[in-house]
Design a protein around this motif. Sequence first.
Motif, PDB file in Angstrom:
ATOM      1  N   THR A   7      -7.790   8.219  -8.198  1.00 51.07           N
ATOM      2  CA  THR A   7      -8.286   7.136  -7.354  1.00 51.07           C
ATOM      3  C   THR A   7      -7.205   6.737  -6.358  1.00 51.07           C
ATOM      4  O   THR A   7      -6.104   6.347  -6.761  1.00 51.07           O
ATOM      5  CB  THR A   7      -8.683   5.910  -8.202  1.00 51.07           C
ATOM      6  N   GLY A   9      -5.575   4.626  -2.927  1.00 52.43           N
ATOM      7  CA  GLY A   9      -5.388   3.216  -2.632  1.00 52.43           C
ATOM      8  C   GLY A   9      -6.286   2.682  -1.535  1.00 52.43           C
ATOM      9  O   GLY A   9      -7.282   3.299  -1.152  1.00 52.43           O
ATOM     10  N   LEU A  36     -14.036   4.616  -4.421  1.00 55.27           N
ATOM     11  CA  LEU A  36     -14.410   3.285  -4.877  1.00 55.27           C
ATOM     12  C   LEU A  36     -15.496   2.688  -3.980  1.00 55.27           C
ATOM     13  O   LEU A  36     -15.582   2.985  -2.786  1.00 55.27           O
ATOM     14  CB  LEU A  36     -13.183   2.373  -4.890  1.00 55.27           C
ATOM     15  N   HIS A  52     -14.845  -2.140  -8.866  1.00 56.61           N
ATOM     16  CA  HIS A  52     -13.940  -0.985  -8.804  1.00 56.61           C
ATOM     17  C   HIS A  52     -13.500  -0.545 -10.195  1.00 56.61           C
ATOM     18  O   HIS A  52     -13.324   0.652 -10.437  1.00 56.61           O
ATOM     19  CB  HIS A  52     -12.738  -1.312  -7.918  1.00 56.61           C
ATOM     20  N   GLY A  72      -3.900   6.135 -10.533  1.00 56.64           N
ATOM     21  CA  GLY A  72      -4.171   5.101  -9.550  1.00 56.64           C
ATOM     22  C   GLY A  72      -3.040   4.992  -8.553  1.00 56.64           C
ATOM     23  O   GLY A  72      -1.878   4.831  -8.939  1.00 56.64           O
ATOM     24  N   TYR A  75      -3.034   0.162  -4.198  1.00 51.98           N
ATOM     25  CA  TYR A  75      -3.962  -0.883  -4.668  1.00 51.98           C
ATOM     26  C   TYR A  75      -4.705  -0.462  -5.926  1.00 51.98           C
ATOM     27  O   TYR A  75      -4.943  -1.271  -6.831  1.00 51.98           O
ATOM     28  CB  TYR A  75      -4.984  -1.222  -3.558  1.00 51.98           C
ATOM     29  N   SER A  76      -5.087   0.813  -6.001  1.00 49.62           N
ATOM     30  CA  SER A  76      -5.973   1.251  -7.083  1.00 49.62           C
ATOM     31  C   SER A  76      -5.324   1.198  -8.454  1.00 49.62           C
ATOM     32  O   SER A  76      -6.019   1.335  -9.467  1.00 49.62           O
ATOM     33  CB  SER A  76      -6.502   2.661  -6.809  1.00 49.62           C
ATOM     34  N   VAL A  80      -7.505   0.729 -11.883  1.00 50.43           N
ATOM     35  CA  VAL A  80      -7.258   1.834 -12.814  1.00 50.43           C
ATOM     36  C   VAL A  80      -6.562   1.331 -14.070  1.00 50.43           C
ATOM     37  O   VAL A  80      -6.879   1.767 -15.190  1.00 50.43           O
ATOM     38  CB  VAL A  80      -6.454   2.946 -12.117  1.00 50.43           C
ATOM     39  N   HIS A 158     -11.226  -2.147   3.982  1.00 46.44           N
ATOM     40  CA  HIS A 158     -11.263  -2.355   2.534  1.00 46.44           C
ATOM     41  C   HIS A 158     -11.937  -3.685   2.215  1.00 46.44           C
ATOM     42  O   HIS A 158     -11.547  -4.725   2.756  1.00 46.44           O
ATOM     43  CB  HIS A 158      -9.836  -2.352   1.982  1.00 46.44           C
ATOM     44  N   THR A 162     -12.455  -7.320  -3.487  1.00 47.79           N
ATOM     45  CA  THR A 162     -11.738  -6.508  -4.478  1.00 47.79           C
ATOM     46  C   THR A 162     -10.263  -6.887  -4.536  1.00 47.79           C
ATOM     47  O   THR A 162      -9.581  -6.589  -5.518  1.00 47.79           O
ATOM     48  CB  THR A 162     -11.858  -5.008  -4.158  1.00 47.79           C
TER      49      THR A 162
END
Length: 242
Positions: A7, A9, A36, A52, A72, A75-76, A80, A158, A162
């Motif tokens: 995943t 970012g 995502l 997410h 991840g 950001y992810s 994650v 984005h 989230t």
Amino acid sequence: MAEFVLTAGAWLGAWAWDEVAPRLRDAGHGVHAVTLSGLAEKQGAPAGQQTHVEDVVGEVERRQLRDVVLVGHSYSGIPVGQAAARIGGRLARVVFVDAEVPVEGESFASGWWQGQAAFEALLAGDGGFWAPLASDGFAGQGLTEEQIARITGGATPHPGATLTESVSLVRPLGELPATYVKCLLDGPEPNPVVSELLRSEHWRLVEADTGHWPMFSQPDELARILLDAAPGAGTADAGAAG
């Protein structure tokens, strides 16, 4: 063999892993790159922080994956990390690639360097979205002009919810088997939250001599690090610390 769930970012989709995924498959592993909700080909889909998390958990459960290495980036790391705490015995390891990590009751915006209010004002000024960086925002990160153009050309705004909704952890992160990849061109040290987590016997640090987007700048090296995180591979050698 492992099942890698990748995943990327903020602003990016599954396409960001196009140069890394084949290297993992060539080593015999399963690879599942996740886009995502609200990003890339899922642009326009409503998304909050827990959406997410569900995107990642759902990928694992829908495909009935085992020996999962959750990855991840940036950001992810926040969704994650939460997903890793939820998938129980399916998890082999979680890898945070120069990533934020989830902190109970906080959000991505909570840790914004100018303060949460400033970040929320930034989102409000862009209709509730975080606008992608312009080309000059990638300077000093070990990227070629072509690589920067590829990132900016594929990036999508984005979804702000989230970034502002709070984290909910079902298990302390320090209990999870984890690798943190610190990309040194983006700063020599992990942030204080990550530094504390690295005190856990379950966590290890790997340093990469590249910038914040290693899937573009050094896909071979990032693939090597991820392969070292697979079950039975042992601890990474070159660049490993902690």
